[in-house]
Design an enzyme around this catalytic site. Structure first.
Site, PDB file in Angstrom:
ATOM      1  N   HIS A  42       0.817  -1.185   0.215  1.00  7.49           N
ATOM      2  CA  HIS A  42      -0.161  -0.220   0.160  1.00  7.49           C
ATOM      3  C   HIS A  42       0.881   1.584  -0.116  1.00  7.49           C
ATOM      4  O   HIS A  42       1.284   1.477   1.042  1.00  7.49           O
ATOM      5  CB  HIS A  42      -0.825  -0.357   1.190  1.00  7.49           C
ATOM      6  CG  HIS A  42      -1.560  -1.392   1.862  1.00  7.49           C
ATOM      7  ND1 HIS A  42      -3.478  -0.955   0.855  1.00  7.49           N
ATOM      8  CD2 HIS A  42      -1.439  -2.105   1.795  1.00  7.49           C
ATOM      9  CE1 HIS A  42      -3.652  -2.284   1.361  1.00  7.49           C
ATOM     10  NE2 HIS A  42      -2.579  -2.998   2.294  1.00  7.49           N
ATOM     11  N   PHE A  43       1.463   1.454  -1.267  1.00  6.25           N
ATOM     12  CA  PHE A  43       1.788   2.527  -0.967  1.00  6.25           C
ATOM     13  C   PHE A  43       1.570   4.317  -1.180  1.00  6.25           C
ATOM     14  O   PHE A  43       2.144   5.236  -1.311  1.00  6.25           O
ATOM     15  CB  PHE A  43       3.021   3.105  -2.240  1.00  6.25           C
ATOM     16  CG  PHE A  43       4.163   2.194  -2.401  1.00  6.25           C
ATOM     17  CD1 PHE A  43       3.597   0.825  -1.299  1.00  6.25           C
ATOM     18  CD2 PHE A  43       5.125   1.477  -2.977  1.00  6.25           C
ATOM     19  CE1 PHE A  43       5.638   0.376  -0.859  1.00  6.25           C
ATOM     20  CE2 PHE A  43       6.353   0.958  -3.176  1.00  6.25           C
ATOM     21  CZ  PHE A  43       6.534   0.018  -2.193  1.00  6.25           C
ATOM     22  N   HIS A  64      -1.894 -13.092   3.028  1.00  9.35           N
ATOM     23  CA  HIS A  64      -2.156 -12.542   4.443  1.00  9.35           C
ATOM     24  C   HIS A  64      -2.568 -13.726   5.649  1.00  9.35           C
ATOM     25  O   HIS A  64      -3.389 -13.220   6.212  1.00  9.35           O
ATOM     26  CB  HIS A  64      -2.219 -11.782   5.548  1.00  9.35           C
ATOM     27  CG  HIS A  64      -3.293 -10.522   4.797  1.00  9.35           C
ATOM     28  ND1 HIS A  64      -4.711 -11.067   5.122  1.00  9.35           N
ATOM     29  CD2 HIS A  64      -3.844  -9.186   4.310  1.00  9.35           C
ATOM     30  CE1 HIS A  64      -5.718 -10.531   4.555  1.00  9.35           C
ATOM     31  NE2 HIS A  64      -5.243  -8.885   4.323  1.00  9.35           N
ATOM     32  N   ASP A  78       2.215  -6.909   2.848  1.00 10.83           N
ATOM     33  CA  ASP A  78       1.538  -5.859   3.036  1.00 10.83           C
ATOM     34  C   ASP A  78       1.982  -4.648   3.922  1.00 10.83           C
ATOM     35  O   ASP A  78       1.600  -4.404   4.873  1.00 10.83           O
ATOM     36  CB  ASP A  78       0.399  -6.617   3.979  1.00 10.83           C
ATOM     37  CG  ASP A  78      -0.509  -5.816   4.065  1.00 10.83           C
ATOM     38  OD1 ASP A  78      -1.089  -5.294   3.701  1.00 10.83           O
ATOM     39  OD2 ASP A  78      -1.782  -6.870   5.027  1.00 10.83           O
TER      40      ASP A  78
END
Ligand code: DOR
Ligand code: ZN
Ligand code: ZN
Length: 414
Positions: free
Chosen positions: A59-60, A199, A278
């Protein structure tokens, strides 16, 4: 022009050999005993060289959440962690639910990413036509669906809409926890989709996964199920969550030691296919606050944590590469990447297996400036990263040095 990386230690069929890697136009063209009289651009001096990590799950934070993280910081952090390519999640602000925003995002990332990149597209109850269009873009890996509430508002509640999203997508990345994992599996079995379970964190979820694979095998079903583990679920448990307070809060949460051990066993025995970080940073202030948002950074510590496990004799280097490089490439259908072989992109990471270092927040390149692994001493670190033959990162005199002019390129997903 040809480039030579000399004296690389390579693991091949359980044995270590020293080879020279010759690169041309970004690809490996030879792995040879002799240097052919070329001057090395880089001397590995007998250190291991492995294919760079491909991180299928980051998640950038662009657009709209760049106070937490941005592509400059995050992609530099990734390169320094031995990551050569990332696939970014759509729970941004606004969420990635239209192809117009996808193309705008691509233009931005093209200008700011050090590493190669791809995207997961978002799904909501009313953007299924956009999902169809986005799925035809070669740089879109999957449609991401949330079966549990999380950061962003992309929950789809009814099975009919979910099934339609599964049918229209090249692949579905799924955030599901607990019994929702079985629900996701059911939809995949019915639709014949390729499902990537993000995950996995509990023994119970692993049991669902094994049962689903048995069913696929026995009934000859078309569905495929890929399972990911994150470094935080592999190396931290619910006792760490207490100690870390806000900095140990993420979704799914850190689990009891029994689940952590089951996950670690599944990583070693081949049930888990990929490690995805993640990487989900939030600001220090948010994490110290009254109701900390969920998520932790991970791109700078994933490989060192796994290399430390190799050093302790728990994980083989071959299995590490499978989990971080060839596994993700195969699972996502990434062409030309994921192994150290002639004809592949020269995405290479040099490893110093004897280097012991503490995870220090002052050294981190991620914009968030903290890590749930701070203070851990790990042995085995990336000391240089090459993307398509260009050195983008080097540890030099204990300092992280970045080749800031390099630009990442879009991945192609089959
Ligand atoms: O901990 C998490 N953080 N879990 C998610 O599903 C989303 C992520 C984020 O974007 O912050
Ligand atoms: Zn998730
Ligand atoms: Zn995530």
């Amino acid at each position: 022009m040809r480039t030579l990386i000399a004296n690389a230690k390579i693991r091949q069929e359980g044995k270590d050999i020293i080879r020279h890697i010759i690169i041309e136009k970004g690809k490996i063209v030879a792995i040879s005993r002799g240097s052919g009289g070329m001057t090395p651009a880089y001397d590995a001096r007998g250190n291991y060289v492995i294919p760079g990590m491909i991180d299928p799950h980051v998640h950038f934070r662009y657009p709209g959440m760049t106070e937490k993280e941005d592509w400059e910081h995050a992609s530099r952090a990734a390169a320094s962690g031995g990551i050569v390519a990332v696939v970014d999640m759509p729970n941004t602000q606004p969420p990635l639910l239209t192809t117009a925003l996808l193309d705008e995002k691509h233009q931005h990332v093209k200008r700011h990413s050090l590493v190669d990149y791809g995207f997961h597209f978002g799904a909501s109850a009313d953007n299924l036509d956009e999902v169809s269009h986005a799925s035809r873009r070669p740089f879109v890996a999957s449609t991401k669906v949330f079966l549990n509430l999380s950061t962003g508002r992309m929950l789809i509640e009814d099975d009919a809409t979910l099934e339609e999203a599964f049918r229209r997508s090249r692949m579905v990345f799924c955030h599901a926890e607990d019994d929702q994992v079985w629900r996701a599996i059911g939809i995949a079995l019915r639709t014949g989709a390729r499902l990537y379970l993000c995950h996995i964190s509990q023994a119970k979820e692993l049991a669902y996964l094994r049962k689903a694979r048995r069913m696929i095998h026995e009934k000859g079903l078309r569905a495929r199920i890929v399972a990911e583990a994150t470094p935080h679920h592999l190396f931290l448990n619910d006792a760490d969550a207490k100690r870390l307070k806000g900095f140990g809060m993420m979704k799914p949460p850190l689990r009891p030691e029994k689940d952590r051990r089951a996950l670690m066993r599944a990583l070693l025995d081949g049930t888990i296919d990929t490690v995805g970080t993640d990487h989900a940073p939030h600001t220090l202030q948010e994490k110290k606050g009254m109701s900390p948002p969920y998520g932790v950074p991970g791109v700078e510590t994933a490989l060192p944590l796994l290399l430390d496990l190799v050093n302790r004799g728990r994980l083989s280097l071959e299995r590490l590469v499978r989990l971080t490089s060839s596994g993700p490439a195969q699972a996502l259908g990434i062409r030309g990447k994921g192994s150290l072989a002639v004809g592949m992109d020269a995405d290479l990471v040099m490893i110093d297996m004897d280097l012991s270092q503490e995870v220090e927040t002052s050294r981190l390149l991620s914009k968030c400036g903290w890590s749930p692994f701070a203070g851990k001493v790990l042995k085995g670190w990336p000391i240089a990263t090459f993307i398509r033959g260009t050195k983008v990162y080097e540890l030099s005199g204990g300092r992280k040095v970045i080749a800031s002019r390099h630009r990442g390129r879009p991945l192609t997903f089959a």
